[in-house]
Design an enzyme around this catalytic site. Structure first.
Site, PDB file in Angstrom:
ATOM      1  N   ASP A  64     -26.087  -2.101 -11.393  1.00  0.00           N
ATOM      2  CA  ASP A  64     -24.880  -1.968 -12.227  1.00  0.00           C
ATOM      3  C   ASP A  64     -23.621  -2.353 -11.457  1.00  0.00           C
ATOM      4  OD1 ASP A  64     -26.686  -1.042 -14.046  1.00  0.00           O
ATOM      5  OD2 ASP A  64     -26.134   1.063 -13.856  1.00  0.00           O
ATOM      6  N   GLU A 114     -35.693   4.813 -10.505  1.00  0.00           N
ATOM      7  CA  GLU A 114     -35.489   5.295  -9.130  1.00  0.00           C
ATOM      8  C   GLU A 114     -36.309   6.558  -8.808  1.00  0.00           C
ATOM      9  OE1 GLU A 114     -32.865   2.464 -10.320  1.00  0.00           O
ATOM     10  OE2 GLU A 114     -32.941   4.426 -11.265  1.00  0.00           O
ATOM     11  N   ASP A 139     -36.362  -0.370 -15.984  1.00  0.00           N
ATOM     12  CA  ASP A 139     -35.046   0.101 -15.573  1.00  0.00           C
ATOM     13  C   ASP A 139     -35.130   1.607 -15.307  1.00  0.00           C
ATOM     14  OD1 ASP A 139     -32.342  -0.006 -15.024  1.00  0.00           O
ATOM     15  OD2 ASP A 139     -31.710  -0.184 -17.111  1.00  0.00           O
TER      16      ASP A 139
END
Length: 914
Positions: free
Chosen positions: A587, A514, A511
């Site tokens: 999300d 990015e 997670d």
């Protein structure tokens, strides 16, 4: 520091603050390109410079204004693919070329120069059906197929290439307390961000100036384009107006806005254009920030005046112009020539790889939230699934399971005995997934941090020290996964002796990769941070998460000495991420609109190579009403990655917490998923070996049906099931489009049937999931559902046979051990083919070289669309046995049911219906 982190996540119900993210007007290279292109500088190909070898054909391109040459290379690649590379002829230093995405060096075919003169060059592929036609002045390329121009490159003259430069002598003023140099030259007054670019409080200094690139593509006759995930947008790509473009820039956007072209967690710079009779693809291999503009001019039919003859009446073809712009790197583009959707899928996977074959358990249901508090909480939730007779396969633990957000550790108060917890799950044939993010807490007493710092394994800042940013643990450094040595070291962290408390049922979730950097520009890493090879972060931003998932998957394979398949979920991704595992849409919110947008988002991921994808069931942010939660479970059960997930500060929402009726509905949806596991697994096998998307937009299955081209509220699972999730509250009727003029469709629940090429109004109640089986298909199912997929290994099969208008059907089953690489290394698998014709159902081998022992039998067969009551049914097995079979026939639904069979799934047999 903890307070600072809490501040980052205290925005649960707020809309995305767009001030924290750039729109096109704030992106300097976009402004520069738009301004320069308005001046129409042109390029010319110098075709007297052509050279060729067995791999490529080269020539120079020169800008008529600057006279600076570029080098162009054209490659023919096996499978009807063209590759065009454009770079500086003599760059100041090497420009970044994306490594590791292509599965290997693409196999080239020699292009034949079949004609041409000083003004043109024609390169032919193979038999000459495909041609690459280069026009010298102005520089243009036409991709020609069967004498028709399918695609033109630079026909609008939008080739753009900024050359690396030596920094000029700058006149600086000191104008703020941070002592940031400010150039007062005219170029800076125009705010084109040439040598530095400002966004809010951040200043991005560019040591070699601007380096952006751009190129236009005109697609002739095409009005429908799809692809370039990830955006919370429609499946069909929309026109972009001035100052508007699809952005490919991986960002952590909490509760992202829907119907927006801003980049979110992942990027695949690849789009597909489709029209009647032709499908093509454009794969733009660049990992820097990328923008895509799209403009479609629909077909126009001219109306003749009285003075015109009918002969002079002409149709003006539709055309879509696509402009790609990237902040840096080189132009490296692959043209996938099709001509069919399946050809394009195969061509793309030839370049970037196919979907990894997942372990069977990962196709079951996953249960997650941020966070299950401790071992007792996990045990209680696990027991709840058993108590309420709801199957599930995987329990997930978020960041709170660690010791102070230090990955590869456990909170000893909350999880004092993680192995014991895993053994409990193992006893129920279930698995555990834990999170592992790329940021590492800065703590000299944290062994992982100390070792990484000692080895120089972190991304560096532009001054040479370790890059530091804030994320969940507080002040953190970020592993440089672009470095092969870092990936090798990171993979080794998953070894059982190293990762204390882990076992072989523990799998991984990547997670925040990015990478997410709280309080960074756009909540990510500064572009002038430095990676392995001295490359700036700007060059490779979009590929950072790809590398973490690669290293994680390799680590899980290594810990089993190469025997076991990994399961890794990643939030950030790039082209080729399908080789390493699964992806989800990040999300999302607990709103009906997010349930609805999840369908086109997943369809877009699916057609761009990433079949193993899903959206958080129920919505990550917020508290879904019971009806929405039920509808989301029903949709998720028919989508590839199936996980319930929720953020902190939401109400608990395990499936049994909403009352008996809602529990029953969620149980039915999850059990429907498990019933179809054999079909799911077979679909993933085809995705793995033949590049066929698991979840497909209708146009993929019906490429010659114009009515399917815009449909995004329903989809196909494989070629046999059509699913139309209910995405509106209090719905009582759903309009379902059933495609195909020669098709017949069967309601999977009522067995009602309709001819294709029509829209039907289906009455729905809260227990209805509109699912239709396509006539002509055979679907393998399990007749009993266990507590988890592992309990169903030896349970019996059923076959759902849906007859076509011609009374025939066919289907397949793929079966292996569900977890190892033996299917690959030793061909230990079964691949069976089912065919029904003239009243005979045949089970035969689809791959004679493969073998896998199975005790399983087919005990039920359901035949839909059988028009008359049989007089007798007899089975014939390969050992010569024949047996009369009892059956039930319903004339009202034209359905025939065979029960209490005992036909081994792995041997040849026939069922004769008279």
């Amino acid at each position: 520091m903890e307070a600072a982190v809490k501040e980052e996540i205290s925005i649960e119900d707020e809309a995305v603050d767009k001030k924290n993210f750039k729109d096109c007007s704030k992106i300097a290279f976009y402004r520069r390109q738009k301004q320069q292109l308005s001046k129409k500088s042109t390029y010319q190909a110098l075709l007297d410079s052509v050279t060729a070898d067995k791999d490529s054909t080269r020539f120079q391109i020169i800008n008529e204004a600057t006279k600076i040459p570029l080098s162009a290379e054209v490659y023919g690649i096996e499978g009807d693919i063209f590759r065009l590379k454009i770079n500086e002829e003599a760059p100041l230093k090497p420009r970044y070329e994306v490594p590791d995405v292509l599965t290997s060096k693409p196999s080239t075919v020699r292009l034949i120069s079949c004609s041409g003169d000083a003004d043109s060059l024609v390169l032919a592929y193979g038999k000459g059906d495909l041609k690459f036609h280069v026009t010298a002045n102005p520089f243009k390329i036409d991709l020609v197929s069967a004498e028709e121009v399918v695609m033109s490159i630079n026909s609008l003259g939008q080739l753009y290439f900024e050359h690396l430069q030596i920094p000029p002598k700058q006149s600086y003023q000191r104008k703020n307390e941070n002592d940031v140099p400010v150039d007062t030259s005219q170029e800076y007054q125009q705010d084109l961000g040439l040598w530095e670019e400002k966004f809010r409080k951040f200043v991005d200094i560019k040591p070699n100036g601007p380096a952006s690139i751009g190129l236009d593509f005109s697609l002739h006759g095409f009005e429908h384009l799809y692809g370039i995930p990830q955006h919370a947008e429609s499946h069909k790509l929309k026109n972009t107006g001035d100052g508007d473009a699809y952005r490919l820039y991986n960002l952590d956007v909490y509760g992202y806005k829907i119907h927006d072209k801003m980049g979110v967690y992942g990027s695949v710079p690849y789009l597909i254009a489709h029209k009647l009779g032709r499908t093509v693809g454009i794969f733009w291999l660049n990992a820097s920030e990328t923008l895509v503009e799209i403009n479609t001019e629909p077909a126009v039919e001219s109306t003749p005046t009285q003075m015109d003859s009918v002969v002079n009446k002409q149709d003006v073809k539709s055309q879509t112009d696509v402009r790609w712009m990237s902040e840096s790197g080189i132009i490296d583009v692959f043209l996938l020539t099709g001509p069919t959707p399946s050809d394009v899928f195969r061509q793309y996977s030839h370049l970037t790889g196919t979907q990894a074959m997942p372990p069977l358990f990962s196709l079951g249901y996953h249960q997650c939230r941020w966070n299950y508090e401790d071992e007792q909480d996990v045990k209680a939730v696990d027991a709840g699934f058993d108590e309420y007779d709801i199957p599930y396969d995987v329990m997930w633990l978020d960041i709170e399971h660690t010791n102070g957000k230090r990955y590869f550790t456990w909170d000893k108060k909350r999880f004092p005995n993680p192995k014991r917890l895993q053994e409990l799950l193992r006893s129920k044939k279930r698995k555990l997934v834990v999170i592992s993010d790329p940021h590492i807490k800065i703590d000299p007493n944290y062994a992982l941090y100390a070792k990484a710092k000692e080895q120089g394994f972190f991304v560096r800042n532009h001054e040479g020290g370790d890059f530091e940013g804030i994320c969940w643990p507080g002040l953190s450094s970020y592993l440089d996964f672009t470095n092969p040595k870092v990936r090798e070291w990171y993979s080794g962290l998953f070894a059982f002796p190293v990762y204390q408390g882990s076992t072989d049922i523990l799998f991984i979730w990547n997670d925040m990769n990015e990478p997410s950097v709280f309080r960074g520009p756009e909540q990510t890493m500064q572009k002038n941070a430095i990676h392995h090879g001295n490359w700036e972060h700007r060059e490779l931003h979009n590929i950072y998460g790809f590398y973490q998932q690669m290293a994680t998957a390799e680590g899980l394979i290594q810990r089993s000495k190469g025997k076991e398949r990994p399961f890794v979920l990643t939030r950030s991704f790039f082209a080729g991420s399908q080789k390493y595992g699964a992806v989800w849409t990040g999300d999302n919110r607990s709103k009906w609109s997010y349930l609805k947008i999840s369908i086109p988002m997943l369809l877009t991921l699916s057609i761009t190579g990433i079949s193993f994808c899903g959206a958080d069931v129920g919505g990550f942010i917020g508290n879904p009403e019971a009806e929405l939660l039920v509808r989301w479970y029903q949709a998720g059960a028919y989508q590839p990655f199936f996980r319930g997930h929720a953020t902190k500060n939401t109400k608990r929402r395990e499936p049994w917490l909403f009352g008996e009726e809602y529990t029953r509905l969620i149980r039915e949806a999850i059990r429907a998923r498990y019933t179809l596991l054999p079909y799911w697994y077979s679909l993933f096998y085809h995705a793995h070996v033949a590049s066929e998307p698991v979840m497909r937009p209708l146009w993929v299955e019906f490429p010659d049906d114009l009515e399917t081209f815009d449909v995004e509220d329903e989809y196909m699972l494989g070629s046999a099931l059509l699913v139309h999730p209910v995405t509106q509250p209090k719905a009582t009727i759903v309009d379902v489009f059933l495609p195909g003029s020669n098709e017949i469709w069967y309601d999977s629940k009522t067995f009602s049937h309709w001819e294709g090429a029509c829209t039907v109004m289906i009455p729905v109640t809260l227990d209805t999931i509109p699912v239709f089986q396509r006539g002509g298909s055979v679907i393998p199912v399990k007749t009993t559902v266990g507590k988890a997929a592992g309990w169903m290994t030896d349970s019996p099969y059923g076959l759902w046979v849906a007859l076509s208008t011609k009374g025939s059907a066919e289907g397949e089953l793929y079966l292996d051990d569900g977890h190892s690489f033996q299917y690959l290394h030793k061909k230990q698998f079964l691949h069976r083919k089912f065919s029904f014709c003239s009243g005979v159902l045949i089970n035969s081998c689809a791959n004679e070289s493969a073998h896998y022992p199975s005790k399983c039998v087919v005990e039920q067969i359901l035949v839909l669309g059988f028009r008359k009551q049989p007089s007798s049914i007899t089975t014939y097995s390969s050992d010569g046995k024949e047996q009369t079979v009892a059956f039930t026939y319903c004339a009202k639904t034209s359905s025939l049911s065979l029960e209490k069979l005992s036909l081994n799934i792995g041997t040849d047999w026939e069922v004769h219906i008279k």
